[in-house]
Design a protein around this motif. Sequence first.
Motif, PDB file in Angstrom:
ATOM      1  N   TRP A 143     159.483  -1.490  79.086  1.00  0.00           N
ATOM      2  CA  TRP A 143     160.349  -2.581  79.536  1.00  0.00           C
ATOM      3  C   TRP A 143     159.980  -3.878  78.820  1.00  0.00           C
ATOM      4  O   TRP A 143     160.864  -4.607  78.339  1.00  0.00           O
ATOM      5  N   ALA A 144     158.687  -4.156  78.742  1.00  0.00           N
ATOM      6  CA  ALA A 144     158.229  -5.390  78.100  1.00  0.00           C
ATOM      7  C   ALA A 144     158.611  -5.424  76.622  1.00  0.00           C
ATOM      8  O   ALA A 144     159.081  -6.447  76.120  1.00  0.00           O
ATOM      9  N   VAL A 145     158.431  -4.310  75.947  1.00  0.00           N
ATOM     10  CA  VAL A 145     158.801  -4.255  74.528  1.00  0.00           C
ATOM     11  C   VAL A 145     160.309  -4.402  74.368  1.00  0.00           C
ATOM     12  O   VAL A 145     160.789  -5.143  73.517  1.00  0.00           O
ATOM     13  N   ALA A 169     162.395  -5.876  76.323  1.00  0.00           N
ATOM     14  CA  ALA A 169     162.838  -7.225  76.684  1.00  0.00           C
ATOM     15  C   ALA A 169     162.527  -8.242  75.582  1.00  0.00           C
ATOM     16  O   ALA A 169     163.161  -9.294  75.523  1.00  0.00           O
ATOM     17  N   SER A 170     161.574  -7.905  74.726  1.00  0.00           N
ATOM     18  CA  SER A 170     161.166  -8.871  73.705  1.00  0.00           C
ATOM     19  C   SER A 170     161.645  -8.525  72.298  1.00  0.00           C
ATOM     20  O   SER A 170     161.373  -9.265  71.359  1.00  0.00           O
ATOM     21  N   THR A 171     162.320  -7.391  72.144  1.00  0.00           N
ATOM     22  CA  THR A 171     162.832  -7.006  70.830  1.00  0.00           C
ATOM     23  C   THR A 171     164.287  -6.577  70.951  1.00  0.00           C
ATOM     24  O   THR A 171     164.789  -6.355  72.047  1.00  0.00           O
ATOM     25  N   SER A 204     167.217  -1.285  74.244  1.00  0.00           N
ATOM     26  CA  SER A 204     167.258  -2.049  75.492  1.00  0.00           C
ATOM     27  C   SER A 204     165.992  -1.799  76.307  1.00  0.00           C
ATOM     28  O   SER A 204     165.319  -0.776  76.157  1.00  0.00           O
ATOM     29  N   ALA A 205     165.704  -2.749  77.176  1.00  0.00           N
ATOM     30  CA  ALA A 205     164.532  -2.627  78.041  1.00  0.00           C
ATOM     31  C   ALA A 205     164.635  -1.382  78.916  1.00  0.00           C
ATOM     32  O   ALA A 205     163.646  -0.678  79.129  1.00  0.00           O
TER      33      ALA A 205
END
Length: 163
Positions: free
Chosen positions: A77-79, A81-83, A87-88
């Motif tokens: 999820w973190a990856v 959300a930041s790329t 999708s997260a």
Amino acid sequence: MYRLGHYGSALLVYAPLGFGLVLADLPDLAVLGGALSLGLAPVPDYDQQLPLVSHRGVTHTFLFAGVVGGVFAGLGWAVGASTAAHSALVLAAFGGLVGTTGILSHLLADIITPAGIAPLWPLSGRTHTLDIVRADNTLANYLLLGLGVLAVTAVAATATPLR
């Protein structure tokens, strides 16, 4: 089982998930998932290096598989959300599945040994075993490795994205 057997079991359990990822046109995740599965294969046996943790104890349970799956889902999820790569939600589901199946593959390889595992701990400390082969059986370890490599090779040779 020993390390090679656990690698084979990880590949064997991961192959259907990898196949699904290729069908879903996510070949990058299919390859990453295979690598992560191999990386997770020996993790439950790290209990042998931890003080106050018994071998084939907490790290050989469904609870531990769920915790690892949850950690990997959170990382996904973190990856995501930041790329912009995926999708997260996709990466969280991917992380959760790979994390959980990576540990479950280890449990499957150990439940076939006479020592077995207590997968339902803390609900039950009862040990379960299929008592098929000893963990130190060289032939069995190489057979599991060969089956895992064969399964992943079959996926790589046959899977094509659905378009």
